[in-house]
Design an enzyme around this catalytic site. Structure first.
Site, mmCIF file in Angstrom:
data_model
loop_
_atom_site.group_PDB
_atom_site.id
_atom_site.type_symbol
_atom_site.label_atom_id
_atom_site.label_comp_id
_atom_site.label_asym_id
_atom_site.label_seq_id
_atom_site.Cartn_x
_atom_site.Cartn_y
_atom_site.Cartn_z
ATOM 1 N N ASP A 168 50.446 128.574 -18.095
ATOM 2 C CA ASP A 168 50.569 129.210 -16.785
ATOM 3 C C ASP A 168 50.511 130.731 -16.930
ATOM 4 O O ASP A 168 51.296 131.311 -17.691
ATOM 5 C CB ASP A 168 51.908 128.782 -16.155
ATOM 6 C CG ASP A 168 52.065 129.248 -14.730
ATOM 7 O OD1 ASP A 168 51.054 129.378 -14.026
ATOM 8 O OD2 ASP A 168 53.230 129.478 -14.318
ATOM 9 N N HIS A 215 49.887 129.006 -5.890
ATOM 10 C CA HIS A 215 51.006 129.506 -6.685
ATOM 11 C C HIS A 215 52.116 129.966 -5.746
ATOM 12 O O HIS A 215 51.901 130.195 -4.560
ATOM 13 C CB HIS A 215 50.555 130.685 -7.558
ATOM 14 C CG HIS A 215 49.793 130.275 -8.762
ATOM 15 N ND1 HIS A 215 50.235 130.499 -10.044
ATOM 16 C CD2 HIS A 215 48.606 129.634 -8.896
ATOM 17 C CE1 HIS A 215 49.360 130.023 -10.908
ATOM 18 N NE2 HIS A 215 48.357 129.498 -10.231
ATOM 19 N N GLY A 216 53.314 130.121 -6.304
ATOM 20 C CA GLY A 216 54.430 130.547 -5.467
ATOM 21 C C GLY A 216 54.812 129.488 -4.450
ATOM 22 O O GLY A 216 55.145 129.796 -3.305
ATOM 23 N N GLY A 251 58.877 132.996 -6.974
ATOM 24 C CA GLY A 251 60.331 133.068 -6.929
ATOM 25 C C GLY A 251 60.918 132.479 -5.653
ATOM 26 O O GLY A 251 60.227 131.913 -4.808
ATOM 27 N N ASN A 307 52.126 124.975 -7.763
ATOM 28 C CA ASN A 307 53.058 125.356 -8.828
ATOM 29 C C ASN A 307 54.493 125.409 -8.305
ATOM 30 O O ASN A 307 54.746 126.005 -7.257
ATOM 31 C CB ASN A 307 52.680 126.733 -9.374
ATOM 32 C CG ASN A 307 51.427 126.695 -10.224
ATOM 33 O OD1 ASN A 307 50.527 125.885 -9.995
ATOM 34 N ND2 ASN A 307 51.364 127.571 -11.199
#
Length: 287
Positions: free
Chosen positions: A80, A208-209, A179, A230
């Site tokens: 990743d 992503h995220g 996050g 992800n």
């Protein structure tokens, strides 16, 4: 079943589900992810960030490979956010079946150049490649490369990028951030942009995220055409919140006492993500 990302996501794209990529940096997290995916008969991607790999060591990858071969679900071992060509080569030597080269914060032509180099190297040994175009936002509590401002993926540039690099999957920027989101930060996915991107390029698209985004938006993104999402912060937050609770008892010290309830708490989140991504019971498509 161990395979590369191209093989895995071709099936996901054809059958309208997304495979979760769970960032895995300990044997306890690996145990929970593999158990949950077996129980749900859900294909899975074990994602390991270079910082995580530095911590757990190359021998951890051997453990993941062994678990993948023993498992009855399709498994990809994915690097990743690889940042350099050297990190990519190291991952391939360790046995990763998929790698990501993240040059998204470089100028477009530089991103193309290094991605093309990685593709040529990885494809020679049947390893698939993910790249990123546009930038993912940051929440301030993540370790992955992020930008202060989201730069949305341009469909015309995405088409050119895919044609020039022959990359297997593309991570796109449509409004997510790495996050856990602070309370004052309200994520909003550009689903209209996703539709254009899906119509413009034909390779699997990656989000992503994916932690902390509203479930309805995530579910809709899968319906439109996201094939991989992800997840890192959500499962770790559940795991370590339970660890802190268990360790309030000063007399518990054995790992087989401490970790089972933590794994159980994490698995509840994993079950939810699998269902949300329409990934449950999809092993049947790989037989």
């Amino acid at each position: 079943m161990l395979m590369n990302m191209k093989q895995l996501l071709k099936v996901a794209q054809e059958n309208h589900f997304a495979v979760p990529a769970f960032n895995t940096s300990s044997n306890m997290i690996l145990k929970g992810v593999m158990e949950a995916c077996h129980e749900k008969q859900a294909p899975v991607i074990i994602a390991i960030h270079p910082d995580e790999l530095s911590f757990v060591g190359d021998s951890f990858v051997a453990s993941v490979i062994e678990e993948a071969y023993k498992s009855d679900v399709p498994v990809v071992i994915h690097l990743d956010h690889g940042a350099t060509f050297e990190q990519i080569v190291h991952a391939i030597r360790c046995g990763f079946t998929s790698v990501m080269i993240d040059a998204s914060q470089m100028p477009f032509e530089d991103n193309v150049a290094i991605t093309k180099k990685v593709v040529e190297t990885a494809h020679a040994v049947n390893v698939s490649v993910e790249a990123e175009l546009g930038t993912i936002g940051k929440t301030g509590n993540d370790v992955e490369p992020s930008a202060n401002k989201i730069i949305y993926t341009d469909p015309a540039l995405a088409k050119e990028f895919v044609e020039k690099t022959s990359v297997d999957t593309l991570a796109i920027a449509i409004g997510t951030a790495h996050g856990i989101y602070p309370k004052n930060m309200k994520p909003k996915l550009r689903l209209d942009l996703l539709k254009v991107l899906r119509d413009t390029i034909n390779i699997p698209l990656v989000l992503h995220g994916g932690s902390s985004n509203p479930d309805d938006e995530i579910a809709e993104s899968v319906k439109i055409g996201i094939s991989k999402i992800n997840i890192s912060s959500d499962i770790k937050e559940a795991f370590y919140r339970k660890c802190r609770e268990v360790l309030q008892d000063p007399f518990i010290r054995e790992p087989n006492e401490i970790y089972p309830p933590c794994i159980k708490a994490m698995k509840e989140v994993i079950y939810h993500k699998i269902d949300l991504f329409n990934d449950a019971d999809k092993v049947k498509f790989y037989k």
